[in-house]
Design an enzyme around this catalytic site. Structure first.
Site, PDB file in Angstrom:
ATOM      1  N   CYS A  98       0.827  -1.218   0.000  1.00  0.00           N
ATOM      2  CA  CYS A  98       0.000   0.000   0.000  1.00  0.00           C
ATOM      3  C   CYS A  98       0.861   1.269   0.000  1.00  0.00           C
ATOM      4  CB  CYS A  98      -0.940  -0.074   1.196  1.00  0.00           C
ATOM      5  SG  CYS A  98      -2.379   0.999   1.082  1.00  0.00           S
ATOM      6  N   HIS A 196      -3.725  -5.997   1.853  1.00  0.00           N
ATOM      7  CA  HIS A 196      -3.563  -6.252   3.280  1.00  0.00           C
ATOM      8  C   HIS A 196      -4.170  -7.617   3.549  1.00  0.00           C
ATOM      9  CE1 HIS A 196      -2.593  -2.023   3.594  1.00  0.00           C
ATOM     10  NE2 HIS A 196      -3.721  -1.710   2.998  1.00  0.00           N
TER      11      HIS A 196
END
Lengths: 257, 542
Positions: A98, A196
């Protein structure tokens, strides 16, 4: 055990790039490596600190809040850029998630059109596109013959250059930008992804690929050899069932590529 | 009267729907009735909000990541005991339908609002909308930690939205804020609002800096010193200028002070500080009682205080409790004496009580509630009785013993809250049998990654047997296995009822075989549940 195997991991900016549970990657990497008789030492490297590329086998960086990521931009260029570029060329492994992934691209264009310089490990850029919705939800992608699953949650949209290899083809969810079906990026053994979950405990086979690369790099031995010689049997029941529990991905998870 | 005939019918329909849901269908009817009514009347919220604003009754709004429900219920319980009719969403239905449902539920059939005070817990996301409709007198912010990022986005954004929504009001509600939490405290920074602050008492200084402290645990934030000096916190950057914050901790690893070396943003001086005394008693001490009094003495609040005190006075005038302390300020038509001095005398420097709910984090909830009710002039005795006899809501430090089994149920929804609950439980237990009910529906947060920020590693020797249920049990199973808990001790059962039955059996066997030494021969079960699984468990346990 016939081997005394050690791997050194570095957690980059653990106190800042830490909000989406991405430290699960390190915890799981260490845990899974231990099942193969491999010891993982995790060290940290934060603002103002440098690390020794030669002594490091794998680097981790997670996602942070926008406000906190701003703390590290300068330091990333000053203290980490060269070491990471050397590490990439040396075939070392990095897993960037990310916000951490975005730092490894060419640049990030903010809401007010400010350009934040990245370190160009991956050829591409990220843009904040305020009028478009946040890309949030369960995601699956195809990486080689494996299905990688995770949870994405990002507002920045990443566009890779044509020559840049992506990490996976999106099967469900948004990926880099919600349009071109690419997810993440790979360069040598450096991985960038929006997933994630954390991604490694969600994808134990991918975790094994990384462990395999690491022991090949350092000890010139394949993970399969270690498994065979030591007759190691791992119970992946929890891991397999956890993937089946993701209701959005039910149809995809059992598919073979 | 801002209500029209349509609204009157809506009151009747609301009560009717709710009755059907609760009595006939045995469901909790907190959300659905208003959801249906709003489908037919888009102005419903506006009309009722206008009416509430027009009748000018005090409104207290509580928001923040953790502790909303407990704080709300503590306040409501004190006010109830003081004789006020309280309108509150005590069940924790804190979105628009739940909030306005509770309000409409307090209207009588003739369209008259039938409560003296409104105490509403509000979800952080809908907070700006709620206060733009209903004028609050007091806003309590409990804390801001990372929470369900898929729903809320990043915590700094949540905080700034709340701060800006308060700033954009034409009125200046009183803000009640923790001084140990830099983000929540920042809501009051550079605002004209009157502020009341609370904090732990500083006992022992451990280190000067947040970034170089060698710690394994910091209260309220997820911290893990796994290998190397890794400290995880939720707010490391200054909300004002973005630089790294420095902090001081007390002996319980709670942040008690923070400061920014670049811009000077720092923790405020507290109005009250909490200290743990012997035998689990708590003491709250005012920093300066006169200063506190000067803060609460203002014209625009005297009406509210009168409102409370009127009912308080009438309720207790024949009762020894508090009759002589009933506080009425000027213009009070029941109690004509000029009693402003009386109130000063009535604010004691120290307030001690034995809390009915355990857990270090609950001290902060008690303090926030204490400041609210002190602001309205409630006397210490009423507060003490309320705090000591407070019954916990299901899932908030809930405890019940039934047929030799003690059920302990805690809601877990984010890393800081989960760490707090684990800390609370293992303060008093050597090892436990646990049930995890872990799901990923919208209200739970669809991203389950957050469990990797919970510090299970610290307690691996303390789990005896574990059963996991819910929609995502295996994610939790991997997390616990990775932490170092023997995988053979971890079992999964998707059926909540059967999972509960299983852990009870295990626990009973443990007690019978003396595997767990307990002088009361009590079988104790500890249940950790995400939001949507709570109601499933409640049906079975309560």
């Amino acid at each position: 055990m016939n081997y005394n195997l050690n791997l050194n991991a570095i957690d980059l900016y653990p106190e800042i790039m830490n909000i989406y549970g991405d430290r699960g990657n390190m915890l799981y990497f260490k845990y899974r490596a231990s099942l193969y008789g491999i010891t993982v030492n995790i060290g940290s490297c934060s603002i103002g600190e440098k690390f020794d590329t030669d002594k490091t086998d794998i680097m981790f960086i997670g996602g942070g809040q926008d406000s906190e990521q701003a703390l590290i931009y300068k330091d990333f260029i000053t203290n980490k850029k060269n070491a990471l570029k050397d590490a990439k060329d040396a075939g070392k492994i990095m897993l960037s998630i990310c916000g951490g992934y975005q730092l490894l691209l060419n640049y990030y264009k903010t809401l007010d059109n400010k350009i934040i310089e990245g370190i160009s490990i991956f050829d591409g850029y990220t843009a904040a596109e305020p009028k478009k919705p946040r890309l949030t939800g369960n995601i699956a992608s195809a990486f080689k013959d494996k299905i990688i699953v995770g949870f994405e949650n990002h507002s920045g949209r990443t566009y890779l250059s044509e020559s840049q290899q992506n990490f996976g083809k999106v099967l469900f969810g948004f990926g880099n930008n919600g349009v071109d079906k690419t997810e993440g990026a790979i360069s040598n053994n450096f991985y960038g992804t929006y997933m994630h979950g954390s991604i490694l405990p969600k994808n134990f086979q991918f975790c094994d690929i990384i462990i395999d690369t690491a022991v090949k790099n350092k000890y010139k031995i394949a993970l399969n050899e270690i498994i065979k010689k030591n007759n190691i049997n791992i119970d992946n029941n929890f891991e397999i069932n956890a993937r089946k529990d993701i209701r959005d991905l039910k149809k995809i998870i059992n598919r073979t590529i | 009267m801002n209500l029209n005939i349509k609204n009157n019918i809506e009151i009747i329909l609301y009560k009717f729907f709710k009755l059907i849901l609760v009595v006939v269908l045995r469901r909790n009817g907190d959300v659905l009735p208003l959801y249906l009514l709003r489908k037919f009347d888009k102005n419903l919220v506006d009309n009722f909000a206008k009416d509430i604003n027009a009748i000018n009754i005090p409104v207290i709004i509580i928001t923040g990541t953790n502790g909303k429900t407990t704080t709300t219920n503590l306040i409501a319980s004190c006010l109830n005991n003081a004789g006020s009719k309280v309108c509150s969403n005590v069940n924790g239905a804190n979105m628009i339908n739940g909030i306005f449902g509770s309000i409409i539920g307090c209207y009588s059939f003739n369209g008259k609002f039938n409560a003296d005070i409104i105490v509403i817990e509000t979800d952080e996301k809908v907070f700006p909308y709620v206060i733009s409709k209903i004028n609050p007198d007091i806003i309590v912010i409990t804390n801001f930690y990372r929470d369900q990022l898929d729903r809320y986005g990043e915590v700094n954004t949540t905080m700034l939205n709340i701060k800006n929504s308060i700033k954009s009001l034409k009125t200046y509600p009183v803000l009640i804020l923790p001084t140990n939490e830099p983000l929540a405290s920042f809501v009051g920074f550079n605002t004209k609002n009157k502020k009341l602050h609370f904090n732990f008492k500083s006992i022992k200084k451990l280190s000067d800096k947040l970034d170089d402290i060698d710690i394994t645990e910091v209260f309220g934030v997820s911290v893990k010193k796994n290998s190397g000096n890794i400290a995880f916190t939720d707010a490391v950057s200054c909300p004002q200028c973005g630089s790294i914050l420095s902090a001081e901790f007390n002996d319980k690893y709670a942040i008690i002070k923070y400061y920014c070396n670049s811009c000077g943003y720092k923790s405020n001086i507290s109005d009250i500080e909490a200290e743990i005394l012997e035998d689990d008693y708590l003491n709250f001490s005012f920093n300066n009682t006169e200063e506190f009094f000067s803060k609460i003495k203002s014209n625009n609040i005297s009406d509210m205080q009168n409102n409370i005190n009127k009912s308080y006075y009438s309720n207790y005038s024949n009762n020894s409790i508090g009759a002589n302390d009933a506080n009425c300020k000027n213009n009070c038509d029941i109690h004509n004496a000029n009693t402003s001095n009386h109130i000063i005398n009535n604010i004691n420097k120290n307030f001690s009580f034995k809390p009915s709910i355990q857990g270090y984090y609950n001290i902060l909830n008690y303090m926030a509630a204490f400041l609210v009710v002190k602001y309205y002039g409630l006397n210490d005795e009423i507060i003490k009785i309320s705090f000591e006899n407070y019954f916990t809501k299901f899932g908030r430090s809930f405890k019940k013993t039934f047929k030799g089994v003690e059920y302990n149920v805690d809601l877990v929804k984010n890393p800081s809250g989960f760490n707090n609950v684990l800390g609370k439980i293992f303060e008093k237990n050597n090892y436990i049998n646990a049930l995890f009910a872990f799901s990923d529906r919208d209200a739970d947060g669809r991203d389950v990654s957050w469990i990797w920020d919970v510090n299970f590693e610290k307690y691996i020797d303390k789990f005896n047997n574990i059963i996991i249920t819910g929609l995502r049990p295996y994610d939790m199973a991997i997390r616990l296995k990775t932490a170092g808990i023997n995988a053979e001790k971890i079992k999964v059962n998707y059926n909540v009822g059967k999972a509960l039955y299983e852990i009870i059996n295990i626990s009973n066997n443990d007690v019978n075989n003396n595997n767990i030494t307990d002088d009361k021969k009590l079988s104790r079960i500890y249940i950790f549940s995400t939001y949507t699984e709570l109601s499933n468990l409640e049906k079975i346990i309560v």
